[in-house]
Design an enzyme around this catalytic site. Structure first.
Site, PDB file in Angstrom:
ATOM      1  N   ASP A 149      69.465  63.833  70.251  1.00 57.55           N
ATOM      2  CA  ASP A 149      70.772  63.987  70.898  1.00 57.55           C
ATOM      3  C   ASP A 149      70.599  64.811  72.176  1.00 57.55           C
ATOM      4  OD1 ASP A 149      73.971  63.839  69.732  1.00 57.55           O
ATOM      5  OD2 ASP A 149      73.543  65.116  71.469  1.00 57.55           O
ATOM      6  N   GLN A 206      84.618  61.707  67.572  1.00 59.04           N
ATOM      7  CA  GLN A 206      83.797  60.564  67.992  1.00 59.04           C
ATOM      8  C   GLN A 206      84.035  60.275  69.471  1.00 59.04           C
ATOM      9  OE1 GLN A 206      84.300  56.945  65.685  1.00 59.04           O
ATOM     10  NE2 GLN A 206      82.540  55.954  66.686  1.00 59.04           N
ATOM     11  N   VAL A 233      81.450  58.125  71.181  1.00 62.09           N
ATOM     12  CA  VAL A 233      80.758  56.857  71.453  1.00 62.09           C
ATOM     13  C   VAL A 233      81.116  55.902  70.315  1.00 62.09           C
ATOM     14  CG1 VAL A 233      78.548  55.727  71.805  1.00 62.09           C
ATOM     15  CG2 VAL A 233      78.879  58.091  72.620  1.00 62.09           C
ATOM     16  N   HIS A 269      76.946  55.499  64.813  1.00 60.63           N
ATOM     17  CA  HIS A 269      75.712  56.287  64.849  1.00 60.63           C
ATOM     18  C   HIS A 269      75.817  57.414  63.837  1.00 60.63           C
ATOM     19  CE1 HIS A 269      78.605  57.911  67.717  1.00 60.63           C
ATOM     20  NE2 HIS A 269      78.123  59.105  67.420  1.00 60.63           N
ATOM     21  N   HIS A 298      74.580  61.215  62.955  1.00 60.41           N
ATOM     22  CA  HIS A 298      73.934  62.445  63.417  1.00 60.41           C
ATOM     23  C   HIS A 298      73.074  62.957  62.258  1.00 60.41           C
ATOM     24  CE1 HIS A 298      76.658  63.331  66.948  1.00 60.41           C
ATOM     25  NE2 HIS A 298      77.458  62.525  66.254  1.00 60.41           N
TER      26      HIS A 298
HETATM   27  P1  5GP Z   1      79.957  61.377  68.741  1.00 60.07           P
HETATM   28  O1  5GP Z   1      80.663  62.454  69.522  1.00 60.07           O
HETATM   29  O2  5GP Z   1      80.438  60.001  69.170  1.00 60.07           O
HETATM   30  O3  5GP Z   1      79.933  61.567  67.262  1.00 60.07           O
HETATM   31  O4  5GP Z   1      78.423  61.496  69.150  1.00 60.07           O
HETATM   32  C1  5GP Z   1      77.926  61.057  70.358  1.00 60.07           C
HETATM   33  C2  5GP Z   1      76.682  61.855  70.609  1.00 60.07           C
HETATM   34  O5  5GP Z   1      75.919  61.197  71.608  1.00 60.07           O
HETATM   35  C3  5GP Z   1      76.947  63.271  71.131  1.00 60.07           C
HETATM   36  O6  5GP Z   1      76.393  64.225  70.229  1.00 60.07           O
HETATM   37  C4  5GP Z   1      76.278  63.299  72.494  1.00 60.07           C
HETATM   38  O7  5GP Z   1      75.625  64.522  72.772  1.00 60.07           O
HETATM   39  C5  5GP Z   1      75.291  62.148  72.399  1.00 60.07           C
HETATM   40  N1  5GP Z   1      75.032  61.496  73.682  1.00 60.07           N
HETATM   41  C6  5GP Z   1      75.963  61.075  74.576  1.00 60.07           C
HETATM   42  N2  5GP Z   1      75.359  60.497  75.632  1.00 60.07           N
HETATM   43  C7  5GP Z   1      74.020  60.562  75.392  1.00 60.07           C
HETATM   44  C8  5GP Z   1      72.876  60.129  76.124  1.00 60.07           C
HETATM   45  O8  5GP Z   1      72.958  59.569  77.216  1.00 60.07           O
HETATM   46  N3  5GP Z   1      71.657  60.357  75.572  1.00 60.07           N
HETATM   47  C9  5GP Z   1      71.511  60.966  74.353  1.00 60.07           C
HETATM   48  N4  5GP Z   1      70.267  61.139  73.901  1.00 60.07           N
HETATM   49  N5  5GP Z   1      72.582  61.383  73.629  1.00 60.07           N
HETATM   50  C10 5GP Z   1      73.816  61.186  74.143  1.00 60.07           C
END
Ligand code: 5GP
Length: 115
Positions: free
Chosen positions: A30, A93, A95, A99, A101
């Site tokens: 991440d 969320q 993205v 996915h 974590h």
């Molecule tokens: P969510 O908030 O949708 O549960 O998790 C999305 C995760 O994707 C976040 O923890 C964020 O840091 C990670 N993330 C967003 N953009 C990128 C990226 O371009 N590269 C990587 N490696 N992680 C990303």
């Protein structure tokens, strides 16, 4: 619909620190780690927006995500891990390409999540 940031990583359009990949999933670190080990395990198929859609549509793929998380927690830490699926914008969320974590290594007791 526009490609998700994770599809762009899968397609090598943007860089990531990839730690595992097979025909169904990719895993990478991440970009904003919330634990000493913070990996994302992402199904390559972009059709599932969150874990509830994945569970309903392809439970075997969900099981593969979990098995991959377990293997990576063993490879990168002591094998214990927290698995978080933020589901919905108000739950954090950001993205909408499902996915997991994988959080491991010196987790604070009582803390619940990736945020
Ligand atoms: P969510 O908030 O949708 O549960 O998790 C999305 C995760 O994707 C976040 O923890 C964020 O840091 C990670 N993330 C967003 N953009 C990128 C990226 O371009 N590269 C990587 N490696 N992680 C990303």
């Amino acid at each position: 619909m526009a490609e998700s940031i994770f599809t762009r990583i899968i397609n090598r359009e943007i860089p990531a620190e990839i730690v595992a990949e097979d025909d169904r999933v990719i895993a990478f670190t991440d970009i904003h780690p919330k634990a000493p080990v913070h990996l994302l395990v992402v199904p390559k198929d972009p059709q599932y927006r969150d874990v509830t859609e994945l569970a309903a549509g392809d439970p075997e793929l969900l099981a593969h995500v979990v098995a991959t998380a377990k293997r990576l927690a063993g490879d990168h830490s002591d094998g214990d891990f927290r698995l978080v699926f933020n589901t919905g914008a108000t739950a954090g969320q950001t993205v909408f390409h499902v996915h997991a974590h994988v959080l491991a290594g010196g987790l604070e007791e009582g803390s619940l999540g990736a945020d």
